[in-house]
Design a protein around this motif. Sequence first.
Motif, PDB file in Angstrom:
ATOM      1  N   THR A  75       0.729  -0.987   0.033  1.00  0.00           N
ATOM      2  CA  THR A  75      -0.037  -0.047  -0.068  1.00  0.00           C
ATOM      3  C   THR A  75       0.947   1.226   0.043  1.00  0.00           C
ATOM      4  O   THR A  75       0.188   2.321  -0.341  1.00  0.00           O
ATOM      5  CB  THR A  75      -0.917  -0.009   1.385  1.00  0.00           C
ATOM      6  OG1 THR A  75      -0.328   0.006   2.399  1.00  0.00           O
ATOM      7  CG2 THR A  75      -2.051  -1.286   1.123  1.00  0.00           C
ATOM      8  N   ASN A  76       2.237   1.227   0.240  1.00  0.00           N
ATOM      9  CA  ASN A  76       2.928   2.298   0.386  1.00  0.00           C
ATOM     10  C   ASN A  76       4.555   1.792   0.346  1.00  0.00           C
ATOM     11  O   ASN A  76       4.738   0.841   1.004  1.00  0.00           O
ATOM     12  CB  ASN A  76       2.784   3.175   1.745  1.00  0.00           C
ATOM     13  CG  ASN A  76       3.437   4.608   1.519  1.00  0.00           C
ATOM     14  OD1 ASN A  76       3.840   5.232   0.605  1.00  0.00           O
ATOM     15  ND2 ASN A  76       3.569   5.097   2.601  1.00  0.00           N
ATOM     16  N   ARG A  77       5.303   2.589  -0.215  1.00  0.00           N
ATOM     17  CA  ARG A  77       6.816   2.561  -0.301  1.00  0.00           C
ATOM     18  C   ARG A  77       7.515   3.661   0.019  1.00  0.00           C
ATOM     19  O   ARG A  77       6.859   4.692  -0.948  1.00  0.00           O
ATOM     20  CB  ARG A  77       7.235   1.465  -1.513  1.00  0.00           C
ATOM     21  CG  ARG A  77       8.951   1.509  -1.484  1.00  0.00           C
ATOM     22  CD  ARG A  77       9.484   0.412  -2.558  1.00  0.00           C
ATOM     23  NE  ARG A  77      10.854   0.430  -2.442  1.00  0.00           N
ATOM     24  CZ  ARG A  77      11.672  -0.401  -2.691  1.00  0.00           C
ATOM     25  NH1 ARG A  77      10.918  -1.490  -3.274  1.00  0.00           N
ATOM     26  NH2 ARG A  77      13.082  -0.164  -2.556  1.00  0.00           N
ATOM     27  N   ILE A  78       8.358   3.824   0.885  1.00  0.00           N
ATOM     28  CA  ILE A  78       8.984   5.051   0.953  1.00  0.00           C
ATOM     29  C   ILE A  78      10.661   4.511   0.851  1.00  0.00           C
ATOM     30  O   ILE A  78      11.138   3.695   1.354  1.00  0.00           O
ATOM     31  CB  ILE A  78       8.994   5.792   2.371  1.00  0.00           C
ATOM     32  CG1 ILE A  78       7.242   5.735   2.487  1.00  0.00           C
ATOM     33  CG2 ILE A  78       9.688   6.869   2.672  1.00  0.00           C
ATOM     34  CD1 ILE A  78       7.162   5.875   4.008  1.00  0.00           C
ATOM     35  N   ASN A  79      11.331   5.307   0.014  1.00  0.00           N
ATOM     36  CA  ASN A  79      12.691   5.223  -0.150  1.00  0.00           C
ATOM     37  C   ASN A  79      13.473   6.355   0.198  1.00  0.00           C
ATOM     38  O   ASN A  79      13.196   7.674   0.250  1.00  0.00           O
ATOM     39  CB  ASN A  79      12.834   5.079  -1.779  1.00  0.00           C
ATOM     40  CG  ASN A  79      12.081   3.937  -2.344  1.00  0.00           C
ATOM     41  OD1 ASN A  79      12.493   2.679  -1.848  1.00  0.00           O
ATOM     42  ND2 ASN A  79      11.114   4.268  -3.198  1.00  0.00           N
ATOM     43  N   TYR A  80      14.755   6.006   0.631  1.00  0.00           N
ATOM     44  CA  TYR A  80      15.628   6.902   1.118  1.00  0.00           C
ATOM     45  C   TYR A  80      16.953   6.419   0.618  1.00  0.00           C
ATOM     46  O   TYR A  80      17.328   5.478   1.099  1.00  0.00           O
ATOM     47  CB  TYR A  80      15.755   7.303   2.551  1.00  0.00           C
ATOM     48  CG  TYR A  80      16.443   8.264   3.174  1.00  0.00           C
ATOM     49  CD1 TYR A  80      16.737   9.534   2.468  1.00  0.00           C
ATOM     50  CD2 TYR A  80      17.260   8.343   4.275  1.00  0.00           C
ATOM     51  CE1 TYR A  80      17.265  10.679   2.711  1.00  0.00           C
ATOM     52  CE2 TYR A  80      18.079   9.152   4.657  1.00  0.00           C
ATOM     53  CZ  TYR A  80      18.048  10.517   3.981  1.00  0.00           C
ATOM     54  OH  TYR A  80      18.790  11.337   4.396  1.00  0.00           O
ATOM     55  N   THR A  81      17.945   7.446  -0.046  1.00  0.00           N
ATOM     56  CA  THR A  81      19.033   6.748  -0.590  1.00  0.00           C
ATOM     57  C   THR A  81      20.095   7.781  -0.293  1.00  0.00           C
ATOM     58  O   THR A  81      19.869   8.739   0.099  1.00  0.00           O
ATOM     59  CB  THR A  81      19.084   6.664  -2.069  1.00  0.00           C
ATOM     60  OG1 THR A  81      19.048   7.938  -2.715  1.00  0.00           O
ATOM     61  CG2 THR A  81      17.918   5.941  -2.780  1.00  0.00           C
TER      62      THR A  81
END
Length: 497
Positions: free
Chosen positions: A480-486
């Motif tokens: 339902t949701n994906r959060i990315n941090y690179t």
Amino acid sequence: MNLHRTLSSLAGASRAVLLLAALAPAGCIAGGLESGSPDGAGGGGGSTGIGDGTPSEVVSQNQVSSLLVGQNLWLGNKFWKTDAVDKLWPQVKASGVNLIRIGGRTFNDTSPSNQDYLAWVTRIKNMGAQPLVQVSSNLTPKQASDLVHLLNDKVNGHENPHRVRFWGIGNEPSNHAITVNEVSDYVRSRATAMKLADPNIKIFAPDLGWFDWGYIDALIGNGVQNGKFDITGKSPGHGFYYIDGVTIHTYPASNDHDHPTNYTRADVASAGEGFGKNAHKLVGLLAKADNDHNRDGGDKLEWGVGEFNITTHNRADNGVDDFSVTSFLNGQYFAEVYGAGMKEGATFVASWSIYESGNRGDTDLGYLDGDVDHAKPRSSYWHTKLVADHLHGNYADGSTNRSNVTAFGARDGNKLTVMILNKDQSKDYTFDLHLDAAGEPKQDGPPIIHINGNVSKTVTAHINPESTAVLVFDGQGKLTNRINYTIADAKAWKAPH
């Protein structure tokens, strides 16, 4: 800490409700994260034994503490008494911290004034967090009692708006050649005076500078010296225990006191695992102390981390792509420490600190960068916020078969949230993510992540090098949701997205 310089060892999470669980097959679904349908029988639990690295079918099912994500008030000698720092509080509140400790070496050496305590407790409560006030070990028992009365006595028959429930006593005695005997004496005498002033407070001590097992064994009993210095029993003649929880600090990359910047990227990348092992050991000792002193129910010993960061001293190249405080990797270490705290049932895990200068110098350990007027969140800030915003409910244990990848999660009702941390600088991975699997996946096989999430589904999940992903699934395993941090986001000072 407070310009306090602590030694530290790799340490870890704590205490848990443990369940036996059977490993059940999860049907492997081809395709991307949203592909597939439930398949296979759902099993519960199962994980890896932390203490000795031996596979085990015992897994934590702890409820994540509502106070887990903490911070320390310290804002640097230059700023902590000025109103100018109030401009930082909106960012502190937005990071999601739920407990803020007023403590450290400086506050132990010279106790703040009554006016300072009242002002800071008001600020912390106004932002919706709980204060934890450290009582200086230099105060007399009477002075410690007076401070509790100041903040907690009723006002005109009503609860004091400054009332503080969580308290500490002293700061890093093992760093200042204070003997076990002296620590035991000042904790017991001040705790007794403080609980006579308000028997409903919770006291955490002794805030050791690292996992110093000599001090720990003596101070929490466990048969060492016949419990002569034990601070976990009841105050004689009173119905209360001296303390309610045990607190430790950890700065693992600076465990070489004489050469505090002599650490490598590999040291930092493995620090979260080391923290987990030490915390697990601590929790076992607390369980024995509970048994020795008939502590059960709400009297069981809690534990917390009064301070943590990757180091007390930054390397000269303290940039986002290095491995000191400002680095992207340090943010991933923050997430691992919070994850271990969840696994072992910590009451709070408080990082050091909000702000120290923002200049990336040797002892700048804040989670905000730059000058006060234009402070920017570092990776440690964003990883704190990711944990605070998304990982609630019951801890869901995780394991992977790639050494530089860590995964864990939390189940909140019908929602399962999984955090994946890829610390590898060059390798990306496409994992089979099993949402209802226990134990370690086969080490020599393709990339696999096991999450004990009670969702009977397997999906695929891709993660880039040096990146963090938060994946949110519903009860049927639909993303339902994906959060990315690179690391690229961190270099550009961008928020997770």
